[in-house]
Structure formats: structure tokens, C-alpha cells
Design a protein around this motif. Structure first.
Motif, mmCIF file in Angstrom:
data_model
loop_
_atom_site.group_PDB
_atom_site.id
_atom_site.type_symbol
_atom_site.label_atom_id
_atom_site.label_comp_id
_atom_site.label_asym_id
_atom_site.label_seq_id
_atom_site.Cartn_x
_atom_site.Cartn_y
_atom_site.Cartn_z
ATOM 1 N N LEU A 17 0.843 -1.184 0.000
ATOM 2 C CA LEU A 17 0.000 0.000 0.000
ATOM 3 C C LEU A 17 0.884 1.242 0.000
ATOM 4 C CD1 LEU A 17 -2.854 1.295 0.333
ATOM 5 C CD2 LEU A 17 -2.503 1.169 2.807
ATOM 6 N N PHE A 18 0.742 2.070 -1.036
ATOM 7 C CA PHE A 18 1.449 3.342 -1.132
ATOM 8 C C PHE A 18 0.441 4.468 -0.907
ATOM 9 C CE2 PHE A 18 4.135 0.394 -3.269
ATOM 10 C CZ PHE A 18 5.435 0.889 -3.224
ATOM 11 N N PHE A 19 0.903 5.548 -0.253
ATOM 12 C CA PHE A 19 -0.033 6.627 0.066
ATOM 13 C C PHE A 19 0.716 7.915 0.373
ATOM 14 C CE2 PHE A 19 0.927 4.078 3.777
ATOM 15 C CZ PHE A 19 1.283 5.005 4.742
ATOM 16 N N GLU A 20 -0.028 9.022 0.339
ATOM 17 C CA GLU A 20 0.509 10.313 0.746
ATOM 18 C C GLU A 20 0.619 10.356 2.263
ATOM 19 O OE1 GLU A 20 -0.760 15.043 0.996
ATOM 20 O OE2 GLU A 20 -2.006 13.631 -0.142
ATOM 21 N N ASP A 21 1.805 10.687 2.766
ATOM 22 C CA ASP A 21 2.073 10.812 4.198
ATOM 23 C C ASP A 21 2.369 12.287 4.464
ATOM 24 O OD1 ASP A 21 2.990 10.711 6.784
ATOM 25 O OD2 ASP A 21 4.352 9.027 6.478
ATOM 26 N N TYR A 22 1.337 13.021 4.828
ATOM 27 C CA TYR A 22 1.443 14.472 4.948
ATOM 28 C C TYR A 22 1.730 14.865 6.389
ATOM 29 C CZ TYR A 22 0.215 19.429 4.561
ATOM 30 O OH TYR A 22 0.238 20.796 4.595
ATOM 31 N N ARG A 23 2.802 15.656 6.590
ATOM 32 C CA ARG A 23 3.193 16.111 7.925
ATOM 33 C C ARG A 23 2.699 17.543 8.132
ATOM 34 N NH1 ARG A 23 7.317 12.256 8.986
ATOM 35 N NH2 ARG A 23 6.790 10.519 7.591
ATOM 36 N N PHE A 24 1.906 17.758 9.192
ATOM 37 C CA PHE A 24 1.370 19.083 9.453
ATOM 38 C C PHE A 24 2.483 20.091 9.743
ATOM 39 C CE2 PHE A 24 -2.410 16.523 10.993
ATOM 40 C CZ PHE A 24 -3.183 16.810 9.889
ATOM 41 N N SER A 25 3.549 19.668 10.394
ATOM 42 C CA SER A 25 4.613 20.588 10.796
ATOM 43 C C SER A 25 5.347 21.167 9.594
ATOM 44 C CB SER A 25 5.610 19.875 11.716
ATOM 45 O OG SER A 25 6.163 18.740 11.061
ATOM 46 N N SER A 26 5.644 20.343 8.601
ATOM 47 C CA SER A 26 6.373 20.803 7.417
ATOM 48 C C SER A 26 5.454 21.234 6.283
ATOM 49 C CB SER A 26 7.304 19.698 6.909
ATOM 50 O OG SER A 26 6.548 18.570 6.494
ATOM 51 N N ARG A 27 4.167 20.912 6.406
ATOM 52 C CA ARG A 27 3.163 21.228 5.369
ATOM 53 C C ARG A 27 3.599 20.662 4.018
ATOM 54 N NH1 ARG A 27 1.045 27.320 5.947
ATOM 55 N NH2 ARG A 27 -0.641 26.360 4.735
ATOM 56 N N LYS A 28 4.096 19.436 4.065
ATOM 57 C CA LYS A 28 4.597 18.790 2.854
ATOM 58 C C LYS A 28 4.277 17.305 2.905
ATOM 59 C CE LYS A 28 8.945 17.739 2.193
ATOM 60 N NZ LYS A 28 10.399 17.804 1.972
ATOM 61 N N GLY A 29 3.918 16.746 1.746
ATOM 62 C CA GLY A 29 3.603 15.333 1.663
ATOM 63 C C GLY A 29 4.804 14.508 1.215
ATOM 64 N N LEU A 30 4.910 13.306 1.757
ATOM 65 C CA LEU A 30 5.886 12.307 1.348
ATOM 66 C C LEU A 30 5.112 11.108 0.835
ATOM 67 C CD1 LEU A 30 7.931 12.372 4.690
ATOM 68 C CD2 LEU A 30 8.181 13.938 2.762
ATOM 69 N N ILE A 31 5.811 10.172 0.213
ATOM 70 C CA ILE A 31 5.175 8.917 -0.178
ATOM 71 C C ILE A 31 5.685 7.821 0.744
ATOM 72 C CG2 ILE A 31 4.781 7.244 -2.015
ATOM 73 C CD1 ILE A 31 3.556 10.048 -2.485
ATOM 74 N N SER A 32 4.754 7.178 1.446
ATOM 75 C CA SER A 32 5.092 6.082 2.352
ATOM 76 C C SER A 32 4.462 4.796 1.854
ATOM 77 C CB SER A 32 4.629 6.387 3.781
ATOM 78 O OG SER A 32 5.417 7.408 4.355
ATOM 79 N N CYS A 33 4.917 3.676 2.431
ATOM 80 C CA CYS A 33 4.456 2.358 1.991
ATOM 81 C C CYS A 33 4.407 1.413 3.174
ATOM 82 C CB CYS A 33 5.396 1.815 0.907
ATOM 83 S SG CYS A 33 5.041 0.122 0.386
ATOM 84 N N CYS A 34 3.469 0.477 3.117
ATOM 85 C CA CYS A 34 3.423 -0.618 4.081
ATOM 86 C C CYS A 34 2.889 -1.854 3.380
ATOM 87 C CB CYS A 34 2.550 -0.267 5.293
ATOM 88 S SG CYS A 34 0.811 -0.003 4.904
ATOM 89 N N GLU A 35 3.131 -3.006 3.965
ATOM 90 C CA GLU A 35 2.618 -4.260 3.413
ATOM 91 C C GLU A 35 1.295 -4.590 4.091
ATOM 92 O OE1 GLU A 35 3.973 -8.930 2.738
ATOM 93 O OE2 GLU A 35 5.420 -7.435 3.461
ATOM 94 N N VAL A 36 0.347 -5.099 3.308
ATOM 95 C CA VAL A 36 -0.983 -5.413 3.820
ATOM 96 C C VAL A 36 -1.316 -6.860 3.485
ATOM 97 C CG1 VAL A 36 -3.414 -4.730 3.832
ATOM 98 C CG2 VAL A 36 -1.654 -3.017 3.361
ATOM 99 N N ASP A 37 -1.829 -7.627 4.479
ATOM 100 C CA ASP A 37 -2.211 -9.011 4.184
ATOM 101 C C ASP A 37 -3.661 -9.065 3.707
ATOM 102 O OD1 ASP A 37 -3.915 -8.919 6.406
ATOM 103 O OD2 ASP A 37 -2.509 -9.981 7.719
ATOM 104 N N SER A 38 -4.128 -10.249 3.407
ATOM 105 C CA SER A 38 -5.463 -10.418 2.817
ATOM 106 C C SER A 38 -6.588 -10.060 3.776
ATOM 107 C CB SER A 38 -5.648 -11.856 2.329
ATOM 108 O OG SER A 38 -5.505 -12.760 3.417
ATOM 109 N N GLU A 39 -6.283 -9.977 5.079
ATOM 110 C CA GLU A 39 -7.300 -9.615 6.061
ATOM 111 C C GLU A 39 -7.311 -8.126 6.376
ATOM 112 O OE1 GLU A 39 -9.505 -11.808 7.140
ATOM 113 O OE2 GLU A 39 -8.519 -13.261 5.821
ATOM 114 N N GLY A 40 -6.400 -7.362 5.755
ATOM 115 C CA GLY A 40 -6.348 -5.932 6.016
ATOM 116 C C GLY A 40 -5.378 -5.530 7.096
#
Length: 579
Positions: A328-351
Motif C-alpha cells: 500500500l502506497f499513500f501520501e504521508d502528509y506532515r502538518f509541521s512541514s506542510r509537505k507530503g511524502l510517499i510512504s508504503c506498508c505491506e498489507v495481508d489479505s485480512e487488512g
């Protein structure tokens, strides 16, 4: 300072195929709002148009529409314009005398102050120009004598208000979330009238000036696109045989008493909005649903909610399978820097998901990490609007390492770029790329096509293919469902990120594009949620982002909603045949 009149030679020849459109633009004066200055500048630079400027009263400053009406209305609109002056370039009036001296535009100066009082001597130089089309940008309806000067037809921009009360005020008064009474472009040809375009924007209930600003930038964009296609204009003018009457001006009146009642409601609405901004902030989370257990969309199945820490939000989820594992890739937006990064995590079939980690960071904001595979490689096109580019990255050590591969477009304010490989063609759907001199226009969808994802990209002749706040901006990867091509789109009619519409693509070719509404994913599917604006899925999982209002100072008005880990109320509204 005066502008000398230009003698325009007559021509008795009919336009040949591919000939420039002989266009006359009629102004009440040379004190024009920014949208007209922008429009004329764009038309001047258009290779398919020969432009003639007709000024009815070149020394008189036009009386603004908001300078009429009840005292309370005039006072409120004046304050509103002053407060919003830095964000309303479209309606800010400027003197165009000096600008014209640096442009080679033929100018015909008339003595009449209104198009209804034109004399034979006024009409003569207009007839001598042998114009095909007149574009009237003043307040008054063109006279029959002026209409007769155009061989094809006359276009005008009209406001649906009356008595000095702008039509968009009534949208605020009535609570219309999408403009019903905004400006419109009408065409008059002999005794027939048709509506070329009606403004369609989300209503800002706090500012009439902002509503006008958005509507007139939209009108300017549409006019540039329509008038640039001379051959299409000639064809339509010849085939026009039916009447499509324009919207009648609103006949209601506005008294000071009625305005006072509106101001009470407007003040309470403004105070509530400011209080909500002070006490709360928007935080997006990601909902994950297993498609193994729920192969079809369902309203009674659980989602796993992936909640971010309080100092950020997670949005724009995209899911991709690699070697039997889902990432799963997504926008990881930090309120302090007011800038988005791209983060990722692995997801199994159950969520269930692993700890997210940052996989792509730039000096500028990143979001909407669109993913696709090509020739055995995995590519990402994140939104890089702050860098005014559309950039492509390639995974070198998936999922953590990415290298900048190409710039697909530069000097564009593109948002939510989405690619599709279909029938041996690559298609690029993106919003926000039109008319860079004007403010943000993410309610227009443009389409490009090419032989490879690297381009070169050719603009679709019908751009923008969608012009609507309800379903222009992309909301995720396109997909096939039972042989139907589906395009997710953002519905911002009630504010940014309100809902997602799923549209069935009916026609996709190098010359045409058509789509129809299939379903709407609303934000009612989880307690306390306020919006949803991205929808993606693969064979195993479905991911959607959802927005909450979270307290800035530690207290919580929605403890049940914020503690919830799952939800079983996904609301899909079937498309109504009337929409």
C-alpha cells in the motif's frame, strides 16, 4: 488618454476551410476585469483567430454590477471584495489603455455608450470588418443592428441576476451547493438563442467575490477553447436549427430587510467556519477491505481503518501486488512541514498492515502515488504540482528505492495524473493543466494519448473532456468491472474531497470521449467521517481514504468514531437517471 480608432478593410470573400475566424470583441469600456484581460490576451495569441476590438465608450469607467442594489448588499459586497482582493484577480478591474499600446490589436472606438443606442455611423466600421462572430462582454443585451454585423452569430456572457443583484448571490441565499445562477455563455443567431455553456462550480457560502472569481475564470477558459476551433464554430452555426433558451434573469427583489436576514445567517456561518478551523483540523485515514471475503461492493462488510499519528494524515491510497504480497502506497502528509511524502506498508489479505515507512521524498510536496507496471518494471507517477511537473519514478529495489526516470510534462500545475494502457494506446488523464496564467482549475479533466508511457503525448481534441466540479478530478486507477471500463472521479460539489463518483467510460478514442455516472461513494459509511476522495483496488484488497475532523487541543467531540477500528456502513448511491 485616448485610443485611436483603426480603419478595418472590408472583405467580400467567404471564409475558406482552415481560414482564421474573424472575431469581434465588444467591450463597454477599457476598464475591464482581469478575466476579460486574460481572455483577450489568449485570443490575441491564438493562431486561428483574427481579433478586432470594439469599444463602445473608451473614456467612461464601467459601473460595476455590485454598485447597484440595496445599501446593505452594496456595503457587504464591497467589504467582501476588499477582504478577498488578493484572491480575486478575475474580477479586479484594471485600466487597459497602457496595455493596448503594446499589442497589435485593431481597435474600433464608437461614440455610443450602450449597444442599444448604436447609430448608422457606429455600425458602419463594424460592418466594414466583415466579422464572422461577435463576442459581447458588456452588461447589456446586444441590439439587433449589432447582431446583424456577424455573419455566423453573436455570443455574449450574461449574468442571471437582475436589479444589481448578482445571480451567484442567490446560490448563497438558497443554499445551492453547486452554481445554478452563475454566468452563462449564450449564442444568438437570427431569432434563435442557445446556451453554449453554463457555469458549474462549487458554491462558497462565505464569499460572493470568490464565487465570481471562480465562475469567470471558468467562463474565460471555455471561451478560449470554443473560439479557437474555427471550423467547429462554422459547422455548428450552419446546423443550428432549434432553440435552447437561456436561463431567464431572476425576477425576485432584495430589500435591506431581506439582506439583513441573510447577513445574520452569513455571520453565524462565518463564525462557525472560523471556530471549526481554530479548534479542529482535517485528518485523512485509510480504510482497507478484503476482496477475498467481499468480492463485490457491499454495504455490510467490515473495513480496517489505518489511522495516522496526530501530527499527520494518510491519503491517496494505491495498492499493488508483487510476488504474491500486497503493498500500500499513500501520501504521508506532515502538518509541521506542510509537505507530503510517499510512504508504503505491506498489507495481508485480512487488512492487517505493517509499520509504514517513507519510500520517496523530495524538496516539494508529493501526493497521489499512481502505480503501474510496464515491461517488467514498476513505475510511480506521484503528484508533483508544486514543482510544476508530471514526473515518473522507477523502482530499483521495490518497494523502498525509487529513481527519477522522466519528466512527462513541465511547466504545468497538474494534479492526480492517472495513466491507462488500453487497446495498444497509453492514455493520460490529468486535471489542472489548462491556462497556466489563471488560478487553479482542478474541475477540468484533460486527456492525452501516446504510444508509450514516456510519450510524446498528444492533447485530445475535446480537451477538457470533463468540466464539472462533480466529476473532473481523478480519484484513483481506472479498472474493468464485468467488461466495463470504470473511472473513479472526485465529487467536490460539497467541498474538496466530499465523495467519489464511479463513471463508466462509454467512448474512448483519439477523437471522442464520453462517460456516464454509475455509482457514488459517499462519506456516510463511517461515523464522524466528512469526506472520501480516492478509490483503488486489486484482486485482493480495496482501499479508500476517509476524512475526519480531529481536535487541535486534545479534547474529542467524537470519541466513538475516533476509537472505531472497523466500519460496516459503506454507502453507495445508485446513479439516478435524472443526473
Amino acid at each position: 488618454m485616448s485610443i485611436p480608432s483603426t480603419n478595418v478593410p472590408a472583405s467580400s470573400r467567404s471564409p475558406s476551410p482552415g481560414a482564421h475566424l474573424r472575431l469581434g470583441v465588444v467591450l463597454d469600456s477599457l476598464h475591464v476585469p482581469g478575466w476579460i484581460e486574460f481572455l483577450v490576451d489568449q485570443l490575441t495569441n491564438c493562431n486561428s483567430i483574427d481579433l478586432f476590438l470594439i469599444v463602445l465608450n473608451h473614456d467612461a469607467k464601467e459601473t460595476l454590477e455590485t454598485e447597484r442594489g440595496p445599501f446593505l448588499f452594496r456595503y457587504w459586497t464591497a467589504v467582501d471584495r476588499w477582504v478577498r482582493r488578493s484572491a480575486t484577480n478575475a474580477i479586479r478591474v484594471r485600466n487597459w489603455h497602457l496595455i493596448l499600446t503594446s499589442r497589435s490589436i485593431p481597435v474600433v472606438v464608437l461614440q455610443a455608450s450602450k449597444p442599444k443606442t448604436l447609430s448608422d455611423s457606429d455600425i458602419a466600421p463594424i460592418k466594414a470588418a466583415n466579422l464572422e462572430l461577435l463576442l459581447c462582454l458588456g452588461r447589456d443585451v446586444p441590439s439587433p443592428e449589432l447582431l446583424a454585423c456577424a455573419s455566423l452569430s453573436t455570443w455574449s456572457v450574461q449574468d442571471s441576476g437582475s436589479g444589481g443583484i448578482l445571480g451567484q448571490f442567490w446560490d448563497m441565499y438558497e443554499g445551492n451547493r453547486v452554481t445554478l445562477h452563475g454566468p452563462q455563455i449564450t449564442e444568438q443567431q437570427q431569432n434563435r438563442t442557445r446556451v453554449v455553456y453554463r457555469s458549474c462550480i462549487a458554491t462558497n457560502f462565505l464569499s460572493l467575490a470568490l464565487n465570481q472569481n471562480d465562475a469567470y475564470w471558468e467562463i474565460a477558459d471555455v471561451l478560449v477553447k470554443q473560439l479557437a476551433d474555427a471550423e467547429q464554430l462554422r459547422t455548428v452555426a450552419q446546423l443550428l436549427a432549434t432553440s435552447d433558451q437561456s436561463q431567464e434573469p431572476i425576477s425576485r427583489t432584495l430589500s435591506n430587510t431581506r439582506m439583513a436576514s441573510f447577513l445574520v445567517k452569513w455571520t453565524l456561518r462565518t463564525l462557525r467556519a472560523e471556530l471549526m478551523k481554530l479548534l479542529f483540523r482535517e485528518q485523512w485515514s485509510i480504510a482497507i477491505q478484503s476482496k477475498v471475503a467481499v468480492p463485490q461492493m457491499s454495504s455490510d462488510r467490515e473495513f480496517r481503518i489505518m489511522r495516522p499519528p496526530r501530527d499527520r494524515f494518510y491519503a491517496d491510497p494505491f495498492i499493488i501486488e508483487r510476488n504474491g504480497r500486497n503493498y500500500l502506497f499513500f501520501e504521508d502528509y506532515r502538518f509541521s512541514s506542510r509537505k507530503g511524502l510517499i510512504s508504503c506498508c505491506e498489507v495481508d489479505s485480512e487488512g492487517n498492515y505493517t509499520q509504514p515507512r517513507v519510500v520517496l521524498e523530495c524538496d516539494y510536496h508529493l501526493s497521489y502515488p499512481f502505480l503501474f507496471t510496464w515491461q517488467g518494471e514498476i513505475y510511480m507517477i506521484p503528484e508533483t504540482r508544486d514543482n510544476r511537473t508530471i514526473e515518473m519514478y522507477r523502482a530499483t529495489d521495490f518497494p523502498c528505492s525509487w529513481v527519477h526516470e522522466a519528466v512527462l510534462m513541465s511547466d504545468v500545475a497538474a494534479v492526480d495524473t492517472t495513466l491507462l494502457h488500453h487497446r495498444d494506446r497509453w492514455w493520460m488523464f490529468t486535471a489542472g493543466v489548462l491556462d497556466e496564467d489563471a488560478p487553479d482549475k482542478t474541475w477540468r479533466l484533460c486527456l492525452f494519448f501516446g504510444d508509450s508511457p514516456f510519450g510524446p503525448w498528444t492533447a485530445h481534441p475535446k480537451n477538457p473532456i470533463v468540466s464539472s466540479v462533480r466529476h473532473a478530478r481523478p480519484a484513483g486507477s481506472m479498472y474493468f468491472d464485468n467488461g466495463q471500463l470504470i473511472r473513479p472521479a472526485q465529487d467536490c460539489s460539497r467541498g474538496y474531497g466530499y465523495a467519489v463518483q464511479l463513471h463508466r467510460v462509454e467512448v474512448l478514442s483519439e477523437t471522442d470521449y464520453q462517460e456516464s455516472l454509475l455509482a457514488t461513494v459517499t462519506p456516510n459509511w463511517i461515523p464522524g467521517s466528512k469526506g472520501v476522495h480516492t478509490f483503488n483496488q486489486n484482486a485482493d484488497l480495496r482501499v479508500i481514504d476517509v476524512m475526519f475532523s480531529i481536535p487541535r487541543f486534545g479534547f474529542n467531540l467524537f470519541p466513538a468514531a475516533q476509537r472505531s477500528k472497523t466500519c460496516n456502513a459503506l454507502a453507495f448511491e445508485a446513479a439516478k437517471s435524472s443526473r
